[in-house]
Design an enzyme around this catalytic site. Structure first.
Site, short mmCIF file in Angstrom:
data_model
loop_
_atom_site.label_atom_id
_atom_site.label_comp_id
_atom_site.label_asym_id
_atom_site.label_seq_id
_atom_site.Cartn_x
_atom_site.Cartn_y
_atom_site.Cartn_z
N CYS A 113 -4.27 -34.59 -61.40
CA CYS A 113 -3.54 -33.93 -62.37
C CYS A 113 -2.09 -34.14 -62.83
O CYS A 113 -2.16 -33.93 -64.14
CB CYS A 113 -3.36 -32.21 -62.06
N HIS A 246 1.72 -28.15 -65.55
CA HIS A 246 0.57 -28.38 -65.64
C HIS A 246 -0.92 -26.50 -65.59
O HIS A 246 0.01 -26.32 -64.67
CB HIS A 246 -0.05 -29.11 -64.42
N ASN A 276 -8.29 -25.07 -65.46
CA ASN A 276 -7.61 -26.45 -64.76
C ASN A 276 -8.23 -27.57 -65.35
O ASN A 276 -9.71 -28.02 -64.26
CB ASN A 276 -7.42 -26.41 -62.76
#
Length: 319
Positions: A113, A246, A276
């Site tokens: 990520c 993020h 996500n």
């Protein structure tokens, strides 16, 4: 002295949307449970014949159009992804071919990520030093293929998507400060252990996550990372026009904004609509805020990512 700045942004989300209501019919969960714990309302899932490079290609074309550049002008392509089309060649090489970007240097970055943060940091330096003139940086993922759809702890969290930026040389600095970090001893709290050996998948091909441990590390590491880049740039938190973190979990985002000392009105959040998307989440959120007019030329942005490894990073930019 030469610097590098972002010239254009782009993003892409697959057509198929999986809502929390749809997941209620598959597993023991509810829309209220998911939203209250994560802030996620829906996620996009790639079609069976859509590859990471396909998502990346859409985002790349949008970013090039926004930058007013042609594919032939790009001489560096970096794709951040944890879900490459294949073991090799790299997804970046596949994107180069599909885009028609001549013989641009092309490689992948794997920091889960945090991948886009790592990739943009590398590309900025390669352009600023004069090694390259125009770089395309893409974060793209088909994380849905790493999910056990019977595991409500993980399958509700992730989605597929891509985001991209084009950067080129400039006389004024775009990157004001950066910090990248990792702690391999914490790799076990977020991982996929599966791999191919002698034609057989060995290990678990699905995501394993200790959510509480990830939360604690994310808030601590990113809070410290934000302090480092602000100190390096000689700026206070109130100099940040937009915080683009993020997009993993709304709780983490709120905790980070509080720790950094930013009002939530200056935080870009898109996690509700796509979940996500790993390396794609920061450029997706950036592109959303650019296109709706929130992010404008001359503003100061803080971009942050945290992911498996564990890895983390912060970029303080002048847009």
């Amino acid at each position: 002295m030469s610097y590098a700045r972002i010239r254009g942004t782009g993003s892409y989300l697959p057509e198929r949307v999986v809502t929390n209501t749809e997941l209620e019919g598959r597993i023991d969960t509810s829309d209220e449970w998911i939203v209250s714990r994560t802030g996620i309302e829906a996620r996009h899932v790639a079609a069976d014949d859509e590859l990471t490079s396909d998502l990346a290609l859409h985002a790349a074309r949008a970013a090039l159009e926004a930058a007013g550049r042609e594919a032939g002008e790009v001489d560096l392509i970096i794709v951040a992804t944890t879900t490459p089309d294949m073991v090799f060649p790299s997804t970046a090489c596949i994107v180069q071919h599909k885009l028609g970007a001549g013989e641009a240097a092309a490689f992948d970055v794997q920091a889960v990520c945090t991948g886009f943060i790592y990739a943009l940091s590398v590309a900025e330096r390669m352009v600023a030093t004069g090694a390259h003139r125009c770089a395309l940086v893409v974060g793209a993922e088909v994380f849905s293929r790493l999910l056990d759809w019977n595991d409500r702890r993980t399958c509700v969290l992730f989605g597929d998507g891509a985001g991209a930026v084009v950067i080129s040389r400039d006389d004024e600095p775009g990157l004001l400060a950066s910090h990248l970090g990792a702690d391999g001893s914490q790799g076990h709290i977020l991982r996929v252990t599966g791999g191919i050996a002698e034609g057989v998948v060995r290990g678990n091909p699905f995501i394993e996550m200790d959510g509480q441990a990830v939360f604690r590390l994310a808030v601590r590491a990113l809070g410290e990372s934000a302090e480092r880049v602000l100190t390096e740039a000689g700026l206070a938190a109130d100099a940040i026009d937009w915080f683009i973190p993020h997009q993993a979990n709304l709780r983490i985002i709120r905790a980070l904004a509080d720790r950094i000392g930013l009002p939530f009105e200056r935080v870009v959040t898109t996690v509700a609509h796509h979940g996500n998307t790993s390396a794609a989440s920061v450029p997706l959120a950036l592109d959303t805020a650019v296109r709706d007019g929130r992010v404008r030329t001359g503003q100061t942005l803080l971009l942050q990512g945290v992911g498996g490894g564990m890895t983390w990073g912060s970029l303080l930019l002048r847009y």
